[in-house]
Enzyme design. Sequence first.
Site, PDB file in Angstrom:
ATOM      1  N   VAL A  19     -46.900   3.318   9.868  1.00 12.48           N
ATOM      2  CA  VAL A  19     -45.508   3.753   9.761  1.00 12.48           C
ATOM      3  C   VAL A  19     -44.669   2.711   9.018  1.00 12.48           C
ATOM      4  CG1 VAL A  19     -43.426   4.199  11.134  1.00 12.48           C
ATOM      5  CG2 VAL A  19     -45.599   5.272  11.753  1.00 12.48           C
ATOM      6  N   ASP A  39     -44.778  -8.775  10.988  1.00 10.05           N
ATOM      7  CA  ASP A  39     -45.871  -8.307  11.850  1.00 10.05           C
ATOM      8  C   ASP A  39     -46.463  -9.519  12.551  1.00 10.05           C
ATOM      9  OD1 ASP A  39     -47.704  -5.432  11.665  1.00 10.05           O
ATOM     10  OD2 ASP A  39     -48.528  -7.148  12.758  1.00 10.05           O
ATOM     11  N   THR A  93     -46.811   2.237  20.384  1.00  9.38           N
ATOM     12  CA  THR A  93     -46.414   2.699  21.718  1.00  9.38           C
ATOM     13  C   THR A  93     -47.648   3.343  22.371  1.00  9.38           C
ATOM     14  OG1 THR A  93     -45.493   4.626  20.564  1.00  9.38           O
ATOM     15  CG2 THR A  93     -43.927   3.023  21.418  1.00  9.38           C
ATOM     16  N   CYS A 268     -51.848   9.589  17.533  1.00  7.62           N
ATOM     17  CA  CYS A 268     -50.633  10.151  18.118  1.00  7.62           C
ATOM     18  C   CYS A 268     -50.844  11.297  19.096  1.00  7.62           C
ATOM     19  CB  CYS A 268     -49.711  10.638  17.002  1.00  7.62           C
ATOM     20  SG  CYS A 268     -49.253   9.316  15.876  1.00  7.62           S
TER      21      CYS A 268
HETATM   22  N1  LIG Z   1     -49.791   6.603  12.457  1.00  5.97           N
HETATM   23  C1  LIG Z   1     -49.098   7.714  12.392  1.00  5.97           C
HETATM   24  O1  LIG Z   1     -49.502   8.682  11.741  1.00  5.97           O
HETATM   25  C2  LIG Z   1     -47.774   7.831  13.114  1.00  5.97           C
HETATM   26  C3  LIG Z   1     -46.938   8.909  12.788  1.00  5.97           C
HETATM   27  C4  LIG Z   1     -45.692   9.014  13.409  1.00  5.97           C
HETATM   28  C5  LIG Z   1     -45.313   8.081  14.370  1.00  5.97           C
HETATM   29  N2  LIG Z   1     -46.163   7.044  14.711  1.00  5.97           N
HETATM   30  C6  LIG Z   1     -45.665   6.095  15.727  1.00  5.97           C
HETATM   31  O2  LIG Z   1     -45.165   4.941  15.056  1.00  5.97           O
HETATM   32  C7  LIG Z   1     -45.403   3.761  15.837  1.00  5.97           C
HETATM   33  C8  LIG Z   1     -46.245   2.786  15.038  1.00  5.97           C
HETATM   34  O3  LIG Z   1     -47.474   3.409  14.756  1.00  5.97           O
HETATM   35  P1  LIG Z   1     -48.457   2.882  13.615  1.00  5.97           P
HETATM   36  O4  LIG Z   1     -49.427   3.983  13.388  1.00  5.97           O
HETATM   37  O5  LIG Z   1     -47.691   2.341  12.456  1.00  5.97           O
HETATM   38  O6  LIG Z   1     -49.172   1.671  14.386  1.00  5.97           O
HETATM   39  P2  LIG Z   1     -50.129   0.558  13.743  1.00  5.97           P
HETATM   40  O7  LIG Z   1     -50.985   0.074  14.853  1.00  5.97           O
HETATM   41  O8  LIG Z   1     -50.748   1.052  12.476  1.00  5.97           O
HETATM   42  O9  LIG Z   1     -49.112  -0.602  13.309  1.00  5.97           O
HETATM   43  C9  LIG Z   1     -48.274  -1.246  14.199  1.00  5.97           C
HETATM   44  C10 LIG Z   1     -48.133  -2.691  13.768  1.00  5.97           C
HETATM   45  O10 LIG Z   1     -47.193  -3.316  14.647  1.00  5.97           O
HETATM   46  C11 LIG Z   1     -47.614  -4.657  14.828  1.00  5.97           C
HETATM   47  N3  LIG Z   1     -46.963  -5.234  16.003  1.00  5.97           N
HETATM   48  C12 LIG Z   1     -47.283  -5.124  17.315  1.00  5.97           C
HETATM   49  N4  LIG Z   1     -46.401  -5.808  18.072  1.00  5.97           N
HETATM   50  C13 LIG Z   1     -45.498  -6.359  17.225  1.00  5.97           C
HETATM   51  C14 LIG Z   1     -44.367  -7.179  17.392  1.00  5.97           C
HETATM   52  N5  LIG Z   1     -43.961  -7.565  18.609  1.00  5.97           N
HETATM   53  N6  LIG Z   1     -43.677  -7.564  16.307  1.00  5.97           N
HETATM   54  C15 LIG Z   1     -44.083  -7.183  15.058  1.00  5.97           C
HETATM   55  N7  LIG Z   1     -45.162  -6.409  14.836  1.00  5.97           N
HETATM   56  C16 LIG Z   1     -45.855  -6.001  15.904  1.00  5.97           C
HETATM   57  C17 LIG Z   1     -49.127  -4.555  14.919  1.00  5.97           C
HETATM   58  O11 LIG Z   1     -49.747  -5.816  14.637  1.00  5.97           O
HETATM   59  C18 LIG Z   1     -49.427  -3.498  13.853  1.00  5.97           C
HETATM   60  O12 LIG Z   1     -49.704  -4.073  12.590  1.00  5.97           O
HETATM   61  C19 LIG Z   1     -46.071   4.257  17.123  1.00  5.97           C
HETATM   62  O13 LIG Z   1     -45.070   4.501  18.067  1.00  5.97           O
HETATM   63  C20 LIG Z   1     -46.716   5.566  16.695  1.00  5.97           C
HETATM   64  O14 LIG Z   1     -46.887   6.446  17.783  1.00  5.97           O
HETATM   65  C21 LIG Z   1     -47.364   6.901  14.082  1.00  5.97           C
END
Ligand SMILES: NC(=O)c1ccc[n+]([C@@H]2O[C@H](COP(=O)([O-])OP(=O)(O)OC[C@H]3O[C@@H](n4cnc5c(N)ncnc54)[C@H](O)[C@@H]3O)[C@@H](O)[C@H]2O)c1
Length: 308
Positions: A19, A39, A93, A268
């Site tokens: 995201v 990150d 999350t 998700c």
């Molecule tokens: N992947 C999808 O298709 C998608 C779509 C819509 C919504 N989401 C939601 O978006 C959110 C993020 O999902 P994602 O897929 O990008 O996750 P991801 O795991 O790909 O990336 C999240 C990143 O956040 C970093 N992180 C963790 N704690 C942190 C902190 N305290 N400070 C800074 N960085 C930190 C992690 O190291 C990781 O690189 C979630 O809530 C997910 O449900 C995901």
Amino acid sequence: MGLGGCPTETVVIAGQGYVGLPLAVLAAESGHFQVVGYDVAMSRIKQLSAAESYVEDVSSARLAAVLAAGAYRPTADERDLDGFDVAVISVPTPLREGQPDLSHIEAVARALAPRLRRGCTVVLESTTYPGTTEELVGPLLEEGSGLRAGPDFSLGYSPERIDPGNRVWGLAETPKLVSGVDEASLEAVRAFYDRMVNTTVPVPSPKVAELAKLVENTFRHINIALVNEIAMFAHELGIDAWSAIDAASTKPFGFLRFTPGPGVGGHCLPVDPVYLSWRVSRALGRRFRFVDLATTSTSTCRTTSSSG
Ligand SMILES: NC(=O)c1ccc[n+]([C@@H]2O[C@H](COP(=O)([O-])OP(=O)(O)OC[C@H]3O[C@@H](n4cnc5c(N)ncnc54)[C@H](O)[C@@H]3O)[C@@H](O)[C@H]2O)c1
């Protein structure tokens, strides 16, 4: 404006995953912002600094261009959060022992709070239960800054709807829901995304925006479980489920086609509806039976794929 402009606003995107990274690169490409991609995973920051993308929707060439233009700076150093105008929280999350784990959101809110200034904007993008922005993020930011959400700084929620790998509906093309804790916050959040995406859709409150995202994914979760159960029954009854679904799909209204498959999986769909059922049972003391049933049904199918 493009990469050659002279951006004046600093945007922090906390979480450089599926995201956060596409958003960071799009913001940098817009020419409106100086983007800090924050990150905690040092390995990711090293890859990003070397222009190596690990996200399908962002090519390494795009990453290299925004790095070379000085519009995007990946970092794991919390001090680089200083001086932001807009901060977006896009951290995981997950579930811990079947319950929402908001520790990553809390950690980012605590890191941003002492750096908040009057006139800043904070947007939560992580998928979560309704109430998180106003009941968790707002108070943490207020406690750590001594400022008030609304009068002093803008706060809102804007769910991410990306569908990784979708070549038609990318981040800029997919309408973006925007919300704020008050009218000024809504305007600030909307103005931020208006500079990057084609369409923003204002909704009345962060809770509505938070619920909207869960409605979308719960809808998919339940319909995937439903069509798979129909397919299993049809098979046992000696009826071709696919032909029946093709036939039903000729109805031009009131029907949305879902097809049998391996079921829900990915980041998700298996997780998000649980955030909603957890909230319902915590707040109302009742079970969200449709989610329970779909979860049981899809886990019975030993499912693996699909994102959201
Ligand atoms: N992947 C999808 O298709 C998608 C779509 C819509 C919504 N989401 C939601 O978006 C959110 C993020 O999902 P994602 O897929 O990008 O996750 P991801 O795991 O790909 O990336 C999240 C990143 O956040 C970093 N992180 C963790 N704690 C942190 C902190 N305290 N400070 C800074 N960085 C930190 C992690 O190291 C990781 O690189 C979630 O809530 C997910 O449900 C995901």
